[in-house]
Design a protein around this motif. Structure first.
Motif, PDB file in Angstrom:
ATOM      1  N   LEU A  57       0.679  -1.176   0.185  1.00 40.94           N
ATOM      2  CA  LEU A  57      -0.030   0.065  -0.003  1.00 40.94           C
ATOM      3  C   LEU A  57       0.846   1.181   0.075  1.00 40.94           C
ATOM      4  O   LEU A  57       0.441   2.438  -0.552  1.00 40.94           O
ATOM      5  N   LEU A  58       2.126   1.234   0.485  1.00 40.50           N
ATOM      6  CA  LEU A  58       2.886   2.416   0.537  1.00 40.50           C
ATOM      7  C   LEU A  58       3.406   2.827  -0.758  1.00 40.50           C
ATOM      8  O   LEU A  58       4.170   3.920  -0.780  1.00 40.50           O
ATOM      9  N   LYS A  59       3.294   1.979  -1.932  1.00 33.16           N
ATOM     10  CA  LYS A  59       3.463   2.277  -3.194  1.00 33.16           C
ATOM     11  C   LYS A  59       2.630   3.171  -3.805  1.00 33.16           C
ATOM     12  O   LYS A  59       2.857   3.685  -4.838  1.00 33.16           O
ATOM     13  N   LEU A  60       1.481   3.213  -3.118  1.00 33.43           N
ATOM     14  CA  LEU A  60       0.170   4.279  -3.854  1.00 33.43           C
ATOM     15  C   LEU A  60       0.744   5.674  -3.677  1.00 33.43           C
ATOM     16  O   LEU A  60       1.326   6.177  -2.667  1.00 33.43           O
ATOM     17  N   ASP A  61       0.064   6.588  -4.337  1.00 37.39           N
ATOM     18  CA  ASP A  61       0.131   7.790  -4.436  1.00 37.39           C
ATOM     19  C   ASP A  61      -0.026   8.253  -3.245  1.00 37.39           C
ATOM     20  O   ASP A  61      -1.018   7.801  -2.605  1.00 37.39           O
ATOM     21  N   PRO A  62       0.922   9.436  -2.420  1.00 35.04           N
ATOM     22  CA  PRO A  62       0.577  10.069  -1.211  1.00 35.04           C
ATOM     23  C   PRO A  62      -1.014  10.508  -1.089  1.00 35.04           C
ATOM     24  O   PRO A  62      -1.615  10.395   0.029  1.00 35.04           O
ATOM     25  N   ILE A  63      -1.488  10.885  -2.283  1.00 40.90           N
ATOM     26  CA  ILE A  63      -2.793  11.240  -2.205  1.00 40.90           C
ATOM     27  C   ILE A  63      -3.985  10.148  -1.791  1.00 40.90           C
ATOM     28  O   ILE A  63      -4.904  10.505  -1.161  1.00 40.90           O
ATOM     29  N   ILE A  64      -3.641   9.146  -2.624  1.00 37.74           N
ATOM     30  CA  ILE A  64      -4.575   8.085  -2.217  1.00 37.74           C
ATOM     31  C   ILE A  64      -4.347   7.472  -1.035  1.00 37.74           C
ATOM     32  O   ILE A  64      -5.348   7.118  -0.262  1.00 37.74           O
ATOM     33  N   GLN A  65      -3.032   7.440  -0.472  1.00 32.14           N
ATOM     34  CA  GLN A  65      -2.924   7.187   1.021  1.00 32.14           C
ATOM     35  C   GLN A  65      -3.585   7.937   1.876  1.00 32.14           C
ATOM     36  O   GLN A  65      -4.172   7.362   3.051  1.00 32.14           O
ATOM     37  N   THR A  66      -3.647   9.128   1.532  1.00 32.09           N
ATOM     38  CA  THR A  66      -4.229  10.107   2.792  1.00 32.09           C
ATOM     39  C   THR A  66      -5.758   9.662   2.506  1.00 32.09           C
ATOM     40  O   THR A  66      -6.437   9.730   3.607  1.00 32.09           O
ATOM     41  N   GLY A  67      -6.110   9.321   1.241  1.00 33.80           N
ATOM     42  CA  GLY A  67      -7.780   9.314   1.232  1.00 33.80           C
ATOM     43  C   GLY A  67      -8.024   7.811   2.208  1.00 33.80           C
ATOM     44  O   GLY A  67      -9.213   8.085   2.645  1.00 33.80           O
ATOM     45  N   MET A  68      -7.203   6.963   2.156  1.00 35.22           N
ATOM     46  CA  MET A  68      -7.696   5.632   2.979  1.00 35.22           C
ATOM     47  C   MET A  68      -7.286   6.045   4.312  1.00 35.22           C
ATOM     48  O   MET A  68      -8.149   5.538   4.968  1.00 35.22           O
ATOM     49  N   ARG A  69      -6.420   6.917   4.601  1.00 38.86           N
ATOM     50  CA  ARG A  69      -6.524   7.198   6.045  1.00 38.86           C
ATOM     51  C   ARG A  69      -7.670   8.013   6.572  1.00 38.86           C
ATOM     52  O   ARG A  69      -7.861   7.921   7.748  1.00 38.86           O
ATOM     53  N   ASP A  70      -8.169   8.807   5.629  1.00 37.94           N
ATOM     54  CA  ASP A  70      -9.293   9.700   6.085  1.00 37.94           C
ATOM     55  C   ASP A  70     -10.710   8.459   5.967  1.00 37.94           C
ATOM     56  O   ASP A  70     -11.806   9.096   6.212  1.00 37.94           O
ATOM     57  N   GLY A  71     -10.545   7.447   5.578  1.00 39.39           N
ATOM     58  CA  GLY A  71     -11.576   6.387   5.388  1.00 39.39           C
ATOM     59  C   GLY A  71     -12.582   6.659   4.139  1.00 39.39           C
ATOM     60  O   GLY A  71     -13.513   6.098   4.138  1.00 39.39           O
ATOM     61  N   PHE A  72     -11.849   7.338   3.043  1.00 42.55           N
ATOM     62  CA  PHE A  72     -12.664   7.467   1.790  1.00 42.55           C
ATOM     63  C   PHE A  72     -12.526   6.243   0.922  1.00 42.55           C
ATOM     64  O   PHE A  72     -13.623   5.969   0.158  1.00 42.55           O
ATOM     65  N   MET A  73     -11.737   5.444   1.394  1.00 40.39           N
ATOM     66  CA  MET A  73     -11.331   4.182   0.605  1.00 40.39           C
ATOM     67  C   MET A  73     -10.787   3.220   1.334  1.00 40.39           C
ATOM     68  O   MET A  73     -10.176   3.432   2.358  1.00 40.39           O
ATOM     69  N   SER A  74     -11.213   2.006   1.256  1.00 36.48           N
ATOM     70  CA  SER A  74     -10.710   0.687   2.213  1.00 36.48           C
ATOM     71  C   SER A  74      -9.411   0.198   1.327  1.00 36.48           C
ATOM     72  O   SER A  74      -9.221   0.537   0.496  1.00 36.48           O
TER      73      SER A  74
END
Length: 302
Positions: free
Chosen positions: A176-193
């Motif tokens: 998961l750490l290979k994902l774009d930082p914006i996507i990682q932030t989205g996961m951290r904020d609960g927008f995506m599983s």
């Protein structure tokens, strides 16, 4: 009732012991260390500092208020864990939510387990204990796994043993750490599983990752719909028809073998086979440590 009184008296005795400079305990070999380590002691909140190794980086304010309300009514039921730094000075190992909530309530002391540990042991205890929590987001867990591997010099196999998780599970989080930082932030904020994130990992093009991420949010796509969208966008990337853009089909015997390779190595293995039957395997790795791990597995080393 007699037992409760004895327990309270023991707590007061230990607190007094800790505040006596002549009995300053700095290591497990010091006099009276056995009376301290492993016991519950009421420590002054003012004598405890936050652990800089804490993997959690955000705390839900509403959740903290609810915990503070519970502590106001019932007290701190589960002691925090601290390590001794100096005379009457401690550092959190685990229990930062309880620590923060107790300060919100205005408590002056908090029940604590005292450990004597160096920085590396403290980091490991904090990370391993926090990984076991149910409310960490996938990226926090992935970062904790990566820190354990980097800073404690653990392999994925050793990490698997420490945290009680399958190596494949750990590998999936690390990817998961290979994902774009914006996507990682989205996961951290609960927008995506995590399931959405795993689908996007298969997209090598960073811009395409972000395009799909935006569509996932706009359309509230499920994980299955996201996987379908990833396939469609990858097939249409070259602008050719689906038939023309598709890579040559791989015989089932190769597919089965690649799946077995991937499971054994804990990494996605790709295969390309020419019409003449020759081909090549591609094995990605995340770091020098990961490369050495895969090398040992291929060579059959323990």
């Amino acid at each position: 009732m007699a037992k409760a009184t004895k327990k309270q008296a023991l707590g007061r005795g230990l607190s007094a012991l800790l505040k006596d400079p002549q009995n300053d305990i700095k290591s497990a070999e010091d006099k009276n260390a056995d009376k301290l380590v492993g016991h519950i002691v009421e420590l002054d909140l003012a004598s405890i500092e936050v652990n800089p190794f804490q993997p959690r980086t955000s705390f839900n304010e509403e959740s903290l208020k609810e915990l503070a309300s519970s502590i106001r009514e019932l007290g701190v039921i589960q002691p925090i864990t601290v390590r001794k730094l100096d005379f009457n000075k401690y550092q959190l190992v685990s229990g930062e939510r309880r620590y923060r909530a107790s300060k919100l309530v205005g408590l002056e002391t908090i029940p604590s387990y005292i450990r004597i540990a160096n920085d590396q042991e403290s980091l490991e205890m904090a990370l391993v204990e926090n990984i076991q929590r149910q409310d960490l987001d996938p990226i926090e867990i992935a970062l904790s796994y990566q820190r354990l591997m980097d800073e404690i010099s653990l392999t994925q196999e050793q990490l698997s043993e420490r945290v009680g998780k399958n190596r494949s599970t750990i590998a999936n989080y690390l990817r998961l750490l290979k994902l774009d930082p914006i996507i990682q932030t989205g996961m951290r904020d609960g927008f995506m599983s995590m399931g959405h994130g795993r689908a996007l990992i298969n997209v090598d093009d960073p811009q395409m990752q972000l395009d799909i991420y935006e569509k996932v949010l706009e359309r509230s796509l499920s994980v299955r719909d996201t996987e379908k969208l990833v396939r469609e966008m990858q097939e249409g990337k070259t602008g050719k028809s689906k038939t023309a853009s598709r890579t040559p089909s791989v015989a089932p015997v190769y597919k089965k073998g690649v799946k077995e390779f991937s499971e054994y190595l804990g990494a996605r293995v790709d295969v390309k086979v020419s019409k003449k039957g020759s081909g090549k395997l591609t094995i990605p790795f995340n770091s020098e440590e990961d490369f050495n791990r895969i090398k040992k597995l291929i060579q059959g080393e323990d």
